[in-house]
Design an enzyme around this catalytic site. Sequence first.
Site, mmCIF file in Angstrom:
data_model
loop_
_atom_site.group_PDB
_atom_site.id
_atom_site.type_symbol
_atom_site.label_atom_id
_atom_site.label_comp_id
_atom_site.label_asym_id
_atom_site.label_seq_id
_atom_site.Cartn_x
_atom_site.Cartn_y
_atom_site.Cartn_z
ATOM 1 N N GLU A 161 48.623 37.999 48.270
ATOM 2 C CA GLU A 161 49.323 37.425 47.126
ATOM 3 C C GLU A 161 48.375 36.816 46.105
ATOM 4 O OE1 GLU A 161 49.351 34.469 50.499
ATOM 5 O OE2 GLU A 161 49.888 36.563 50.239
ATOM 6 N N ASP B 286 21.493 54.008 19.545
ATOM 7 C CA ASP B 286 20.890 54.459 18.297
ATOM 8 C C ASP B 286 19.490 53.865 18.205
ATOM 9 O OD1 ASP B 286 20.662 55.717 15.881
ATOM 10 O OD2 ASP B 286 21.738 54.185 14.756
ATOM 11 N N ASP C 80 26.252 50.916 15.595
ATOM 12 C CA ASP C 80 26.863 50.041 14.595
ATOM 13 C C ASP C 80 27.251 50.772 13.319
ATOM 14 O OD1 ASP C 80 24.372 50.628 13.640
ATOM 15 O OD2 ASP C 80 23.870 48.585 13.049
ATOM 16 N N ASP D 229 28.470 56.460 14.492
ATOM 17 C CA ASP D 229 28.512 56.112 15.911
ATOM 18 C C ASP D 229 29.932 55.985 16.447
ATOM 19 O OD1 ASP D 229 25.695 55.911 16.121
ATOM 20 O OD2 ASP D 229 25.755 53.911 15.233
ATOM 21 N N ASN E 92 43.893 41.804 61.613
ATOM 22 C CA ASN E 92 45.056 41.006 61.977
ATOM 23 C C ASN E 92 46.158 41.864 62.605
ATOM 24 O OD1 ASN E 92 43.927 38.635 61.132
ATOM 25 N ND2 ASN E 92 44.902 38.652 59.121
ATOM 26 N N ASN F 184 47.916 31.324 56.440
ATOM 27 C CA ASN F 184 47.728 32.172 55.267
ATOM 28 C C ASN F 184 47.533 31.330 54.007
ATOM 29 O OD1 ASN F 184 47.590 34.858 54.226
ATOM 30 N ND2 ASN F 184 49.590 34.525 53.279
ATOM 31 N N ASP G 91 44.170 31.404 51.766
ATOM 32 C CA ASP G 91 44.210 31.711 50.329
ATOM 33 C C ASP G 91 43.500 30.642 49.513
ATOM 34 O OD1 ASP G 91 45.534 34.076 50.651
ATOM 35 O OD2 ASP G 91 47.535 33.222 50.386
#
Length: 911
Positions: free
Chosen positions: A340, A382, A654, A658, A722, A747, A751
């Site tokens: 989650e 370039d 630039d 390009d 698990n 859990n 987390d």
Amino acid sequence: MSFLHHLFDRFLHTRHVTRHFARRLILDTLTLGRAPTPATSPDLLSRELQRAASDDLLPLIERLQSDPAGLSDAQAAAALAQHGPNEVEHEKPLPAWLHLWHCYKNPFNVLLTVLALISYLTEDHEATVVILAMVVLSTLLRFVQEGRSNRAAERLKSLVSNTATVLRRSGAEGAASAATPRELPIHQLVPGDHIVLSAGDMIPSDCRVLTAKDLFVSQSAMTGESLPVEKFAERSQPGTSALDATNLLFMGTNVVSGSATALVVATGNHTYFGTLATRVTATDRTPTAFQAGVNSVSWLLIRFALVMVPIVLVVNGFTKGDWLEAFLFALSVAVGLTPEMLPMIVTSTLAKGAVLLSRKKVVVKRLDAIQNFGAMDVLCTDKTGTLTQDKIFLERHTDVFGHNSDEVLAFAYLNSHYQSGLKNLLDHAVLEHVELQTDLRLAQDYRKVDEVPFDFVRRRMSVIVSERNDHHELICKGAVEEMLDVCTQVRVVEDSGAQDLPLDATLRARVLEVTRGLNNEGLRVVAVAMKETPPHQTVYSVADESGLTLIGYVAFLDPPKESTAPALKALAAHGVAVKVLTGDNELVTLKVCREVGLAVQGVLLGKDVDAMDDATLARAADTHNVFAKLSPLHKERLVRALRAGGHVVGFMGDGINDAPALRAADIGISVDSAVDIAKEAADIILLEKSLMVLEEGVMEGRKTFSNMLKYIRMTASSNFGNVFSVLVASAFLPFLPMLPLHLLVQNLLYDLSQIAIPFDNVDEELIRNPLKWNPGDIGRFMVFFGPISSVFDITTFAVMWHVFGANNVGAQTLFQSGWFVVGLLTQTLIVHMIRTPKLPFVQSVASVPLLTATVLIMAVGIFIPMGPLAGHFKLQALPLAYFPWLVGILAGYVLLTTVMKRWYVRRYGWQ
């Protein structure tokens, strides 16, 4: 393992998102987040544009309450108050309550809410509180982090500015002052404004062309038509559709070549683009490809849980006989298997990376572009202004044989001074000779008649001036070979005077020899030619560029930047190959490469690219690193060829030429001083035009990528282990190995320990080379490391069963307490074991936030069964004899993981 290949498949394809964002990038940079004016209906807008295209100019100007010379400041202010700023409506920031709802409504929170409701109905109030705490925590963390990310993105976007050249008159309405060109932010444009356009400009609003000179506009962002469309000033026939009108320009398109002045007829939401954007933003948001990839990971893990959870339910239901309890336990397992925190971790990591990059003067326009930044293994760049300085110096002005010539300088100055198109660095270098303005008496002796603008096919441009109104002179300058194609004579200066000789093969060879010599000195050579034309001719075109007399050359010096050589060395050390793609000739390019220490591995010219098919070009692009005399399409084709060869390609540029390559690259990189269309096509914008800044950005992108990869690995391997542990325990124990409440608390704590992952340190070895999503590696990693935790979970089962006598239903609380602590501590330790291929805590130390989170969560995990709250969690205090076993189990877990990790690194590597 096949499901993992599919699970991460979407991640692998996020690099192809660039095309999807072409229109979106235009919209984002056109808007500044202010309240837009209401949109016009499509039908009404189409009729208004058709009318603007077919009307005579004077009635149109009057209807817009403008003036043939342009608006005054007072008129513009009144129009701005009436029409609002020139901003297109975009996705507005969501209200806080709606943003909170979006943060809540994901599959994980819905699943948790259902579980909380069931727990409440069964009067399991402790479980209800814990589950709701998980929902609130996950939702609030994402709400706060996304809010910060959005605010940071707005601040970063404000650093990228676009302007337009507007003709405005000072003073109030009716003032006699002449209109002067001004650079104004595009959001200040109003209907009735007169704007000046040249090659490279983005069209900032819907406009009617007033004057045009060889004006070609790319409308691909609007119509999908790939070829540029020529625009004219003549009014269209009544009934012509707006998109087919040759005298209308649309917001979001761009000028490819030529020049024009135009009358703004619509701004903001009243433009054609604004109407489309309003219709798009009125619908629900569509996830980006990167978000879709993350969501696919989430859903595939959920589907994995949907396969395993029924098995857990059936096993526990049949073996324990209590189906309701088995159902709650199975739902808790489902919660444990679903990551989650994945959306929040991804968002946090990308946002943190973007903010850190901004401190290094790198603006990230798309957060998900960071993964391509870290994965980039080829950088195409370039030459001019990137490897070399932005400053170009006029080093020489010579006749055709290489002798100094003031006449050549004077003609070059006239050409640069009178052109109205895009003045490049070479023009500015010529115009710095301000003393020529006085010497040439420009105001008294010269009058501009016309011009033929520059384009990238001819690679030259011409101005036509009248000297004392006696005759016209067409002055042309451009690339040497293209200039020779339109010259028929050469002006030779000798002691006896100047004479024009026919350009035969001998003279042509001599000219090429002289210019090649200048190129070998590292000079960029531009040829200058002219011819006299009849004084009665007032309109000129490309066809008039013929029969010219070559009079000499202007040669420019573009010295390398001091930072280029160390930056190239650093990029090479980090596994990024640099390839130079330039429109300049190969001799100048090779000299610059030598000066900056770039070892040349092969040179390919534009004509060679034309002669190759795609397969041949892909091989050549891989083995060569210098490409010269390229057109914009050559650059784009080379980028696509490199990508087809499996490279993650960045392109840094630039200029107008390009833009196609920027769009084609996995990650387009531009600079704040770039032309509008280049900035629109880019994903990353550098506030300093330096490769050293880019190298720092690449490393920060890799750190961001690496931390995201840590979480994916941890989640996959932990979930895999698990499942084994739960299935084994469910099959052989006469009671549940853990209550649903225990699984949920575990859990939740796990987390919390992962929130600090985005702020973790990254080993230098892990970011030395480009990082890529590798589903095969993730799957293999899960198979090898997931079952390790199951080995020690089963060991814990045996210890609690045989050593502490927790082998009957009456002792299940003791059993569950023992596994609760071991499970939480091993899950927390796996963060440190998997975050690095080195020995954790010794050879590689995690960041302070991650270490702090680990210590706190492990302490809380032990305190819960040992403290006064144990009864509320249906746990009990563990005997002191348990803790030596706990230390031994954790030590064995660390040792086995370390042994496996070393074997795995030797066999497969870590990335």
